[in-house]
Design a protein around this motif. Sequence first.
Motif, PDB file in Angstrom:
ATOM      1  N   ILE A  10       7.612  -2.529  -4.933  1.00 53.94           N
ATOM      2  CA  ILE A  10       8.240  -3.855  -4.915  1.00 53.94           C
ATOM      3  C   ILE A  10       7.387  -4.759  -4.022  1.00 53.94           C
ATOM      4  O   ILE A  10       6.993  -4.369  -2.934  1.00 53.94           O
ATOM      5  CB  ILE A  10       9.671  -3.746  -4.350  1.00 53.94           C
ATOM      6  CG1 ILE A  10      10.536  -2.888  -5.284  1.00 53.94           C
ATOM      7  CG2 ILE A  10      10.274  -5.121  -4.127  1.00 53.94           C
ATOM      8  CD1 ILE A  10      11.865  -2.464  -4.690  1.00 53.94           C
ATOM      9  N   MET A  11       7.086  -5.952  -4.505  1.00 50.02           N
ATOM     10  CA  MET A  11       6.277  -6.890  -3.711  1.00 50.02           C
ATOM     11  C   MET A  11       6.994  -8.226  -3.599  1.00 50.02           C
ATOM     12  O   MET A  11       7.876  -8.533  -4.391  1.00 50.02           O
ATOM     13  CB  MET A  11       4.933  -7.150  -4.401  1.00 50.02           C
ATOM     14  CG  MET A  11       3.984  -5.980  -4.366  1.00 50.02           C
ATOM     15  SD  MET A  11       2.374  -6.452  -5.022  1.00 50.02           S
ATOM     16  CE  MET A  11       1.609  -4.832  -5.089  1.00 50.02           C
ATOM     17  N   GLY A  49       4.478  -6.973   3.882  1.00 45.47           N
ATOM     18  CA  GLY A  49       4.518  -5.539   4.145  1.00 45.47           C
ATOM     19  C   GLY A  49       5.580  -4.796   3.360  1.00 45.47           C
ATOM     20  O   GLY A  49       5.793  -3.602   3.563  1.00 45.47           O
ATOM     21  N   GLY A  50       6.258  -5.473   2.458  1.00 48.36           N
ATOM     22  CA  GLY A  50       7.310  -4.833   1.674  1.00 48.36           C
ATOM     23  C   GLY A  50       6.780  -3.756   0.735  1.00 48.36           C
ATOM     24  O   GLY A  50       7.497  -2.827   0.380  1.00 48.36           O
ATOM     25  N   ARG A  63       4.626  -1.516   1.323  1.00 49.97           N
ATOM     26  CA  ARG A  63       3.900  -0.449   2.022  1.00 49.97           C
ATOM     27  C   ARG A  63       4.187   0.924   1.409  1.00 49.97           C
ATOM     28  O   ARG A  63       5.306   1.240   1.008  1.00 49.97           O
ATOM     29  CB  ARG A  63       4.162  -0.472   3.525  1.00 49.97           C
ATOM     30  CG  ARG A  63       5.583  -0.300   3.960  1.00 49.97           C
ATOM     31  CD  ARG A  63       5.726  -0.755   5.417  1.00 49.97           C
ATOM     32  NE  ARG A  63       7.050  -0.466   5.942  1.00 49.97           N
ATOM     33  CZ  ARG A  63       8.108  -1.250   5.739  1.00 49.97           C
ATOM     34  NH1 ARG A  63       7.985  -2.336   4.997  1.00 49.97           N
ATOM     35  NH2 ARG A  63       9.267  -0.929   6.259  1.00 49.97           N
ATOM     36  N   PHE A  65      -0.702  -1.295   2.725  1.00 49.53           N
ATOM     37  CA  PHE A  65      -0.070  -2.372   1.971  1.00 49.53           C
ATOM     38  C   PHE A  65      -0.712  -2.338   0.583  1.00 49.53           C
ATOM     39  O   PHE A  65      -1.902  -2.643   0.439  1.00 49.53           O
ATOM     40  CB  PHE A  65      -0.327  -3.732   2.632  1.00 49.53           C
ATOM     41  CG  PHE A  65       0.409  -3.946   3.934  1.00 49.53           C
ATOM     42  CD1 PHE A  65       1.221  -2.954   4.471  1.00 49.53           C
ATOM     43  CD2 PHE A  65       0.317  -5.152   4.607  1.00 49.53           C
ATOM     44  CE1 PHE A  65       1.910  -3.153   5.667  1.00 49.53           C
ATOM     45  CE2 PHE A  65       0.999  -5.363   5.801  1.00 49.53           C
ATOM     46  CZ  PHE A  65       1.783  -4.365   6.336  1.00 49.53           C
TER      47      PHE A  65
END
Lengths: 289, 474
Positions: free
Chosen positions: A214-215, A223-224, A226, A235
């Motif tokens: 998920i970005m 940093g979501g 990662r 990342f």
Amino acid sequence: MNKILEARFLAPDIKLFRIEAPLIAKKRKAGQFVIVRVHEYGERIPLTIADSDSEEGTITIIVQGIGKTTKLLNTLEAGNYILDVVGPLGKPSEIENFGTAVSIGGGVGTAIAFPTAKALKEAGNHVISIIGGRTKELVILEDEMRNVCDEVYPTTDDGSYGFHGLVTDKLKELINEGRKIDFVLAIGPIPMMAAVAEVTRPYGIKTVVSLNPIMVDGTGMCGGCRAVVNGKTMFVCVDGPEFDAHQVDFSILSKRNKMYLPQEKHSLEKFMCNLDKMAMEVENARVNA
Amino acid sequence: MPELTPKERMAIKRHHMPEQDPNERNKNFEEVNLGYDAYLAMQEAERCLRCKKPVCIQGCPVAVKIPDFIVMVAEGRFKEAAAILKEDNTLPAVCGRVCPQETQCEQVCVVAKKGEPVAIGYLERFVADWERMNIGIQVPEIKEKTGKKVAIIGGGPSGLSCAGDLIRFGHDVTVFEALHEIGGVLIYGIPEFRLPKEIVKAEVDGLKAMGVKFETNFIVGLTRTIDELLQEYDAVFIGVGAGLPYFLNVPGEHLNGVYSSNEFLTRVNLMKAYDTEHADTPVFDMRGSVVAVFGGGNTAMDAVRTSLRLGAKKAMIIYRRTEAEMPARIEEIKHAKEEGVEFILLAAPVELLGDENGWLRAVKLQRMELGEPDASGRRRPVPIPGAIEEIPVDAVIVAIGNGSNPIISKTTPDLKVNKWGNILVDEATMKTNKKGVFAGGDIVTGGATVILAMGAGRTAAKAIDEYLKNPDVW
């Protein structure tokens, strides 16, 4: 900007879009992606650039309608505009002449594997492509792959087309036949990529996967996305999206991708109930663009 | 009104900022501070001593002519006040809300020697809001076009302030922004309840009216490189901010429910996740949950107060030093406390614990005590041996600062940066080692404040103007 020049379904729920995006078309390399947003309250989703034409100034993306955003995107037609398209993002695939390279695509993963398979061929590799699908109609891009690969093996889980079995079964068969394989690229659902990694690990075959976390922004800002690779936090948007399959912690990736399942389910249900209203959102997106 | 004597001015008490009730506002995203009305503003403006040598101006990173605009407020000449304010500040409605006045203009205010300083920030906010709401943002005078083109990279505070000055100098200015909206941290970072996005949009619209062009969804370095921009533009200003979140590097940071403050705030602010009715972007459902925010800066306060508004039953700040060392603005700490945020001080997270599905369930805290001062002059927190406790949490937000995003430096190899990736500049002009390229804001200093970034943008604009007149001598 972002005008859709061509839109057609390749399979049920899988749609190809050729989009006017001259700056991205000029810069993009195999393995890179764009972030797309479809309407004013829309989310930002990453989509791999399947192909591009720098002269024409277009990029191609291939979208599987799974959640609300992808289903909404798939309602767009040629002549419509996509509100936001930004890129090219991520590191390009590391392309070299490995010798014999196997490109494995599962479902819509084939669309992501396609540009890299093409680049591998251009770099001088003997490229074998395995295209998997649950059933015949979900096997996509076979003709396109045949144009750029030396060997193409469609596989279906139900045996309705090509090799009967999983992509990993076909890969094992190639290995068991004694084929010398120097490089494997595997792109598809997480369990498939994890399974390919386990098939090649004992043989020490260099294996690369493209991760799909998920970005949000896609530029390293949140940093979501990662992931844990070789015990380190990466990342995916800026350090990837491609990583050594033997070092990726697929279990963590899989759990992280489930973080918003309840919200995603709710959003999709609302969308399916309100298709008419959503069509207006599409219309607004067009007007805004 | 007859002219007041300094003594009479000193006798007037500072006027409080009207606020939403804490128990109401911690459930909504409406602005906390309601702003002075004209009467309050004029009364407060009478407190200014109109010093012959105004030290407050030196306290302001963009050198707003503070007493001049305050005199206009006292006389009820708000339009003139706004014009004076905007000579030096491109984003006054923003700065009136988010500047740390207590460590800048108000700290050095002469009135503060015997009482509370003049509420310069509140007056700035009043003037900017008055203009916007009553006569619309006025377009200041713009010099004759020079025909020179400047590219500004990053639509945040430093870029916008640089753009605002350069367009007035008569140059052609284009701002390139990676996200789909202009404003940088003003849009993705600072929450609605502290800085309504409508205000940022209005100030950006003001720049558009002045002729500044904006390109969103454009990542300089990837979409086009700086070298490519230099073929078309006479100068480039880099103001891309500090956009790479630091994590704690403790076990368990990959667990679901763990966010960087950047991600959490971007989801809620830029992507509007608080508006669950309309927005597609989800955020952790905080209703009834326990949320811990690590850090003691303004971002930590923004994150913890946002958590409360998303329905957290308990929202905590966990900070390894004491309140005295917290970098947050005093007003933010005060507001957080009023709203019911708990402060756990002298404690540092050492591990995040999860369940079998990969969801966060608890944090292990190491209790600290203050030791000797460190390089920052603040007393260093030292672990108390054996003082470790576990507290249950449902979500965690890491707000311990940001590093520099490497996209520009990686794609501009001849641009000099330090070991942390901050761009090296000459501080008087903000010029980099690369001809025609200037930089300012967090990408140069590391994470700082909106107004310091704006100050850097102004310094750079002035230097760029000089550079464009005679590039050969630079």
